[in-house]
Design a protein around this motif. Structure first.
Motif, mmCIF file in Angstrom:
data_model
loop_
_atom_site.group_PDB
_atom_site.id
_atom_site.type_symbol
_atom_site.label_atom_id
_atom_site.label_comp_id
_atom_site.label_asym_id
_atom_site.label_seq_id
_atom_site.Cartn_x
_atom_site.Cartn_y
_atom_site.Cartn_z
ATOM 1 N N UNK A 61 0.832 -1.203 0.000
ATOM 2 C CA UNK A 61 0.000 0.000 0.000
ATOM 3 C C UNK A 61 0.863 1.248 0.000
ATOM 4 N N UNK A 62 0.532 2.184 -0.858
ATOM 5 C CA UNK A 62 1.097 3.530 -0.818
ATOM 6 C C UNK A 62 0.103 4.390 -0.060
ATOM 7 N N UNK A 63 0.437 4.768 1.162
ATOM 8 C CA UNK A 63 -0.532 5.449 2.027
ATOM 9 C C UNK A 63 -0.918 6.828 1.527
ATOM 10 N N UNK A 64 -0.200 7.357 0.549
ATOM 11 C CA UNK A 64 -0.556 8.665 0.000
ATOM 12 C C UNK A 64 -1.642 8.568 -1.062
ATOM 13 N N UNK A 65 -2.054 7.339 -1.394
ATOM 14 C CA UNK A 65 -3.055 7.119 -2.441
ATOM 15 C C UNK A 65 -4.361 6.604 -1.843
ATOM 16 N N UNK A 66 -5.424 7.317 -2.113
ATOM 17 C CA UNK A 66 -6.730 6.976 -1.546
ATOM 18 C C UNK A 66 -7.135 5.538 -1.863
ATOM 19 N N UNK A 67 -7.024 5.150 -3.102
ATOM 20 C CA UNK A 67 -7.462 3.803 -3.504
ATOM 21 C C UNK A 67 -6.694 2.727 -2.760
ATOM 22 N N UNK A 68 -5.383 2.927 -2.590
ATOM 23 C CA UNK A 68 -4.557 1.946 -1.877
ATOM 24 C C UNK A 68 -4.997 1.807 -0.425
ATOM 25 N N UNK A 69 -5.246 2.922 0.230
ATOM 26 C CA UNK A 69 -5.619 2.880 1.656
ATOM 27 C C UNK A 69 -6.988 2.247 1.831
ATOM 28 N N UNK A 70 -7.911 2.579 0.954
ATOM 29 C CA UNK A 70 -9.248 1.984 1.010
ATOM 30 C C UNK A 70 -9.160 0.467 0.872
ATOM 31 N N UNK A 71 -8.362 -0.001 -0.073
ATOM 32 C CA UNK A 71 -8.192 -1.443 -0.273
ATOM 33 C C UNK A 71 -7.485 -2.071 0.926
ATOM 34 N N UNK A 72 -6.528 -1.363 1.510
ATOM 35 C CA UNK A 72 -5.823 -1.866 2.697
ATOM 36 C C UNK A 72 -6.806 -2.221 3.811
ATOM 37 N N UNK A 73 -7.725 -1.315 4.080
ATOM 38 C CA UNK A 73 -8.702 -1.567 5.142
ATOM 39 C C UNK A 73 -9.678 -2.658 4.729
ATOM 40 N N UNK A 74 -10.102 -2.655 3.480
ATOM 41 C CA UNK A 74 -11.022 -3.696 2.996
ATOM 42 C C UNK A 74 -10.396 -5.075 3.107
ATOM 43 N N UNK A 119 -3.852 10.981 7.481
ATOM 44 C CA UNK A 119 -5.264 11.373 7.378
ATOM 45 C C UNK A 119 -6.063 10.314 6.636
ATOM 46 N N UNK A 120 -5.542 9.846 5.498
ATOM 47 C CA UNK A 120 -6.253 8.828 4.740
ATOM 48 C C UNK A 120 -6.445 7.549 5.545
#
Length: 251
Positions: A61-74, A119-120
């Motif tokens: 995950x690249x934590x600066x990218x919204x899509x990556x963080x969303x998938x991380x939690x999913x 933040x993300x």
């Protein structure tokens, strides 16, 4: 009281090395199922946990990218069904330069990972932790989030921002069952400090000289603080930026 996180799930970003790796191992030692997150593939921390009988997964995950963080939690919820704790630790030092010489590219990248990234992470972690009724988030700032350091304007600004963001989220979440705190490490023996010093004797002596105890801190010393902040022993603490260093900030 023995701290235990049995049947609990913890996310650790930047979990492949340094403070993140030590904290992931510390969570696992206390019984948590651990999600190790980093920007490039690295199974070492996960394998260490599994080899010791624990449960862990790795998520790129690249934590600066919204899509990556969303998938991380999913993916965390898909694997373990819940989220109780998060140590939002991923960060970069950026490129050393004075304020007037700092490039816009360096500024954007450093702020993007160190501040936007946290933040993300909280944006997507908080709704899942709320489903459990209680939980804890610890964000990794730095002593550079409490004082200034010449030559690192983007890093210092990002880490100061983490402290303010933490305090705001803590106020928002206090009555919802989620405690939000920040840890502000001093000079810790990690790959980041190795890059900053170049491992030269002169630079190492300069950095250790910042700490009144006369040595680098160890990643495990920060990990112990994070685990304690997530435990019920710290149940009355929220919105706090804890300096974990050898006394530099206190000077």
């Amino acid at each position: 009281m023995e701290i235990t996180f049995k049947n609990k799930v913890a996310i650790v970003t930047g979990g492949s090395s340094g403070i993140g790796k030590a904290t992931a191992l510390a969570f696992a030692k206390k019984g948590a199922k651990v999600v190790i997150v980093d920007w490039k593939e690295n199974d070492e921390t996960m394998n260490l946990i599994k080899d010791s009988g624990g449960e862990a997964i790795f998520i790129k995950c690249d934590v600066s990218k919204t899509a990556d963080v969303k998938v991380m939690v999913e993916k965390t919820i898909a694997a373990f069904g819940r989220l109780d704790y998060a140590f939002n630790n991923a960060g970069i030092e950026g490129i050393a330069a004075s304020t007037q010489d700092c490039t816009e590219e360096n500024w954007d990248k450093t702020i993007g990972v160190n501040l936007k990234g946290i933040w993300l992470c909280m944006k997507y972690e908080i709704p899942e932790i709320l489903k459990q009724g209680k939980g804890v988030i610890v964000n990794c700032s730095s002593v550079a989030g409490l004082v200034g350091f010449p030559g690192l304007p983007a890093y210092v600004a990002s880490k100061h921002g983490v402290v303010g963001l933490t305090k705001t989220a803590a106020l928002e979440c206090a009555k919802l069952g989620i405690r939000v705190n920040a840890v502000c490490p001093g000079v810790i023996q990690t790959p980041m400090i190795d890059r900053l010093t170049g491992k030269t004797k002169e630079a190492v002596e300069q950095f250790t000289g910042l700490e009144p105890v006369g040595r680098f801190g160890q990643p495990e010393e920060i990990a112990n603080a994070v685990v304690w902040m997530c435990s019920d022993e710290a149940s009355f603490i929220t919105g706090h930026a804890m300096a974990v260093d050898g006394g530099f900030v206190a000077q």
